[in-house]
Each structure stands twice: as C-alpha cells, then as structure tokens.
Design a protein around this motif. Structure first.
Motif, PDB file in Angstrom:
ATOM      1  N   SER A 125       9.587 -14.343 -14.392  1.00 53.18           N
ATOM      2  CA  SER A 125       8.648 -13.928 -12.706  1.00 53.18           C
ATOM      3  C   SER A 125       9.470 -14.625 -12.387  1.00 53.18           C
ATOM      4  N   MET A 163       8.268  -9.167 -10.803  1.00 55.79           N
ATOM      5  CA  MET A 163       7.788  -9.988  -9.551  1.00 55.79           C
ATOM      6  C   MET A 163       7.052 -10.594  -9.750  1.00 55.79           C
ATOM      7  N   ARG A 164       6.469 -11.237  -8.383  1.00 61.33           N
ATOM      8  CA  ARG A 164       5.079 -11.939  -7.853  1.00 61.33           C
ATOM      9  C   ARG A 164       4.852 -12.516  -6.694  1.00 61.33           C
ATOM     10  N   PRO A 219       1.630  -8.279  -7.429  1.00 64.98           N
ATOM     11  CA  PRO A 219       3.066  -8.132  -7.431  1.00 64.98           C
ATOM     12  C   PRO A 219       3.581  -7.866  -6.359  1.00 64.98           C
ATOM     13  N   SER A 220       4.878  -7.755  -6.217  1.00 66.59           N
ATOM     14  CA  SER A 220       6.021  -8.967  -5.040  1.00 66.59           C
ATOM     15  C   SER A 220       6.871  -8.670  -5.386  1.00 66.59           C
ATOM     16  N   GLN A 221       7.925  -7.794  -4.098  1.00 67.70           N
ATOM     17  CA  GLN A 221       9.423  -7.819  -4.334  1.00 67.70           C
ATOM     18  C   GLN A 221      10.130  -8.447  -3.285  1.00 67.70           C
ATOM     19  N   ASP A 239       8.684  -5.446 -10.113  1.00 70.09           N
ATOM     20  CA  ASP A 239       7.221  -5.542  -9.472  1.00 70.09           C
ATOM     21  C   ASP A 239       6.231  -6.208 -10.364  1.00 70.09           C
TER      22      ASP A 239
END
Lengths: 351, 228
Positions: free
Chosen positions: A73, A100-101, A111-113, A164
């Motif tokens: 990640s 992704m975090r 969760p993230s982008q 994500d």
C-alpha cells in the motif's frame, strides 16, 4: 472472493509463481493468500524483511526471467520507488499492486486514490513510465492481473495494478476461467547463465556515455509511444447524449455509475467515462467528449490528481470541475449528485 | 419452511461465539443471530472481537443495532481505524454474564481467533456455544479438507473446541437457490465427516421461502453494504 484474494489468484492464473512482499493494511490479504496458495502450485512465496527487500528480490527474480510480483500500500510503494526506476531503466517485466490508503505520510488504513500522481507520473527518478491499470470490480481484478503480466512482458517494463482499500477488502462473486492457457513469452535476455545463452547477457541501467544513455531514453520513448497508441483502455456509460460527463476510476466509478442513473431519472443527461489504463491515459476520449459536453465533473478520493489529466485532455474546450473526498473517506452518490447539479449550472473551471 | 427457533430459555447458551475463515460471513451471521435472539425477548449484547478487518466489521452498524435495542461492544470510535488489536474492557462484563446473552463476532481464520484465546479462562465451559461459520464458496473452504484445516487452526489458536457448524453458502449478491443448495451439500458432508452438527442454515431473507432443507433456517438481512 475478496479483492485481495483475487489479486493473488489472478496472479497464479497468469502463471506467476514468485511473490516477494511485506504485509500492510489494507493489502495484507494478498500476502496472506499467496503464502497459502503459491506452495500449492509449486511457487515461491517469501515474506521479505521490508518493502525495500521485496522490490530488490523482485528485481533479481525478474533478471532470472521469472513472472514475478509484489504488492503493498502507499507507504510501502513509496519505499519501492528507487528500485522501480531501476526496473524501468533495466527494462525488466514485473507486476506491482498498490492497494491505496489514506495519506500522505503514515496516513490511515481507509480507502484512497491519492497515489494517482505517484503511479502515473513516476514516483522514482529519471525519464520513465510504468503501465497503470485500475480495475473496478473483483472480477476485473482477477482478469486484469493477467493483462498486467502480459503487457509487462510484451513491453519489458513494470506494470502496476492500482486499486483502493475498498477494492482490496470487498467481496464479490467471480468466475474463474481455468482453461485459458498461459503463454509466457521466451526471455532470451534473462541472466540465467551461459549454459542457456550463447552470448553473455547483461542487465543494467548504468550508461556512463551520454550518447548511449540518450539512445536508451529514445528507445524507451518509442516504446511508450507505441503503448499509448495500442494499449489505452477506457469504458463509458450513457455518454452519447450526455451534457455532463463524470470521470472516475476504480471504486468511485461504480458510485458514479449509480449517480448517472439517478441524474437521468431527474432529467439531467449525465454520462460516465472510466479510464481503465491510467497510464497510458485515454486523452483522446476526453478530447472527443469535450466537444460535445457542457462540462466534466471528475470525482476522486483525492484532492484532484486525475483532474489534471482531464484538463490536459479537454484542452480548454469544456470546463472541468473536481469533487473529492479525502483522508480515507468515500464520496456518497447523493453528494456527487448535488455537486453535479451545481456544476452543470455554472461555467468556468474549479474544484 | 423450518425456521430457526432453537433459542429458548432452557437451551440457549449464555455466550454464542462465531468464528470461521476470512470472509465466511461471520459478521452477518452473528448480527442476524443477535437480532433473532433479541426478537425472541432475550437481552443481547454483541461483541465485535474482530482485530483484523477494519473495513467490514460489526462495529460499523453499532448505531443501527442500538436503535433496535441491542447493545454493542466494540473499539472506541477514535480507535476503529487504528489498525491495532485494541479490545474494550467491557468484554469481560459480557463474558461474566452481566449483560445478558453475548454474541461474539470473532475475526477471520486462526489469526482472528487468537484474540479469543486471550479470554479462554473467562469463557464458562458449559455456558457457551462455539460456531464455525462455513461458506463453501470461499477459496480456502471449498471442500471438507479445507474446512477441516480451518477448523483445526482456529481451535488451536483460540484454545476452544467447536460445538457446531453454521452453513452459510453464498456468493454475495450473486447468490441464488441453486448456489445455496449446492453449497449446503458440501457443508452437510463436512458435518458428517468432522462429526460436528450443523446448527442452522443461514440464507438471505428473500431466498428463505424457496429453500427446502432439513435444517432450521435463519433468514438473513444484510447489514454490511458497500457505499453504493
């Protein structure tokens, strides 16, 4: 199957038998799954002492001609950037997965982008690109792993699957097509000893003569041009008569699809563009769409990263807006719909 | 339809513990089991003992449960995403019977069950039922061999023995009657070979009317949904 399991199983179906990695939430199930599965199929799983070790082991296995991968990640992928540049410079195929975090820094496990820039614009040094694929369902994760390995092999460069935390953690039913035969292309360049090759093979990214380095750079450039022309992938939904084009990738593209349906119920002609390859980026689709829509609304789980590529693609022909949730938060369909109504009524560009 | 109604004051154990492989549906089953108990008039407390999965865990539906009148013990809000094995001291109250009937949602596999091991000495021998939730459509538990492996690894990590299986055959939203019935057979086979009874078959509420099984059914409402 869980998204992270599908990464592992997809890799095995693609003929990958070597994994080096280190667990990190929300990616850990990839390592967990492959630790169990790889020995069952005669493969090698090794938990390295760090992400630096992982990517260097990947480098070694790639030199020896293995279909090899690692997964991590954001924080772990950051640690791997130096070697990623070396892999690109040495023209070695391998697959990386980034679940992704939230960030920057240690961030959180939501969760993230937010690693879009890092993935598509090159987090390491030097003039290079990697192929970046962004699936939006567990089935697509499973299938895209093979695509990633194939592209990586065909063009002798690293490929990354960028998803994500929700993609990694969510579960969906999948269909596994075990009959597909795997063809791993020959690797005449691999450094596996003189018993196998007539000439000495050398894998290297050090070119002290400037002209030689430029030649390598040009070769890479031509390769990148070919990939841009042949391998760009993009999906659209209800775009033909759309007045507002939503643009989103991964998890957010699924939420946006629901938004398009809701908007249409209320008489707003919305459509959706979903880039599947983030590099090469489908600028053509954006340029074409810019001629027919009133504006774009880019929705991401970051503060506006793919947004910049939409601005490049739109070339000023249509205003581009951004709506983002940050820090591990996920945008809700109703909030995106509100934003869509707001931007469709005003001109200019903004976030 | 043979509805799950085993729960009565005489036979219902004070603690119901739900463990199983990663993604076997422990959380959904535990939540539905708790609601079922609550509807029968039992005072219920749900304990979120999942120290591994921070994305889809029981704690996320705390407010919904509390509205129904079911209390819940989970890590404090500010620790929910801390990625730390932080457990609430309130768990002891539930184990000692101070909060009515306890339904414990344990984390997946042997890794998740390790958290349970810590409470081994506080779990009354005759006052608990330890359930192994099995979804035969999950990669590691598609056959009896796999189910046995997970069973043994969880028993070893938790230092507790299973009393019964819960049959939870599903493919998420792709589940249909055929899916349930085919999977049900695998779990029945496991039950026979492992010598563990299947306590009930859990199935989505809209499918429950169409299932012809000898086992009691627990119709399930789905609580853990993605944001679209």
């Amino acid at each position: 199957m869980k998204g992270n399991d599908a990464i592992g199983e997809g890799a095995i179906l693609a003929g990958c038998r070597h994994f080096f990695g280190y667990p990190i939430t929300p990616q850990s199930e990839v390592t967990h799954y492959l630790a169990k599965r790889l020995p069952e199929v005669g493969g090698l799983f090794m938990q390295a002492e760090s992400e630096l070790a992982s990517i260097n082991l990947v480098f070694g296995a790639a030199c020896a001609g293995a279909r090899v991968m690692t997964a991590s990640s954001g924080p772990g992928i950051s640690l791997m950037q130096e070697e990623l540049s070396f892999l690109a410079g040495s023209e070695l195929p391998c697959v990386l997965v980034n679940i992704m975090r939230g960030g920057p820094g240690l961030g959180n496990i939501g969760p993230s982008q937010a690693d879009y820039f890092q993935a598509t614009k090159g987090g390491g040094h030097g003039d290079y690109h990697i192929i970046v694929l962004a699936p939006n369902s567990v089935q697509e994760i499973l299938d895209i792993m093979k695509k990633a390995f194939d592209l990586s092999d065909m063009y002798r460069m690293p490929a990354m699957v960028l998803a994500d935390g929700i993609m990694g953690q969510m579960m969906e039913p999948v269909v596994i097509d075990e009959e597909k035969s795997i063809e791993i292309p020959p690797r005449p360049w691999a450094t596996i000893g003189r018993d196998y090759h007539e000439d000495r093979n050398e894998i290297n990214s050090l070119f002290v003569i400037l002209e030689e380095m430029e030649e390598v750079n040009l070769r890479l450039l031509h390769k990148y041009e070919e990939i841009r022309a042949k391998e760009t992938l993009c999906e659209d939904y209800m775009l033909d008569d759309a007045e507002v084009a939503l643009v989103a990738f991964g998890t957010v593209s699924r939420i946006c699809r629901a938004v398009v349906d809701k908007a249409r119920e209320q008489g707003i002609r919305a459509g959706l563009i979903r880039p599947i390859t983030l590099w090469p980026f489908p600028y053509d689709v954006i340029s074409r769409t810019a001629k027919s829509v009133q504006c774009f609304l880019v929705v991401e789980m970051n503060m506006g990263q793919m947004f910049e590529d939409i601005e490049i693609g739109a070339k000023g022909r249509a205003p581009v807006y951004h709506y983002g949730r940050l820090g591990g938060m996920v945008p809700l369909a109703k909030d995106i719909l509100e934003e869509l109504k707001r931007v469709s009524e005003r001109g200019g560009t903004g976030r | 339809m043979n509805l799950y109604k085993k729960a009565d004051m005489k036979t219902q154990k004070q603690l119901s513990l739900f463990a199983g492989g990663f993604g076997s549906g422990k959380t959904e089953v535990a939540l539905n089991y708790a609601v079922n108990l609550h509807q029968k008039g039992f005072p219920v407390t749900v304990v979120d003992l999942d120290i591994l999965n921070h994305y889809f865990r029981a704690g996320a539906v705390k407010k919904n449960l509390e509205k129904m009148g079911i209390s819940m013990i989970c890590p404090r809000e500010e620790l929910a995403y801390a990625d730390l094995p932080a457990l609430s001291p309130g768990i002891y109250g539930v184990l000692q019977g101070g909060k009515g009937y306890g339904v414990l949602d344990i984390g997946g596999d042997d890794l998740g069950a390790m958290a349970l091991s810590r409470f081994r000495e506080n779990i009354p021998e005759d006052g608990h039922c330890f359930f192994l939730v099995v979804n035969p459509y999950r990669p590691m538990t598609t056959d009896v061999k796999g189910i046995d492996k997970v069973k043994r690894s969880i028993e070893s990590a938790s230092r507790l023995k299973f009393h019964a299986l819960v049959s939870n055959p599903n493919l998420g939203y792709g589940t249909d009657i055929e899916t349930v019935m085919d999977g049900y057979q695998i779990v029945m086979k496991a039950s026979e070979e492992l010598g563990l009874p299947v306590d009930f078959l859990s199935v989505r509420r809209d499918l429950a009317d169409h299932i012809a099984a000898e086992l009691p059914l627990l119709p399930m409402d789905i609580y853990m949904k993605p944001p679209w």
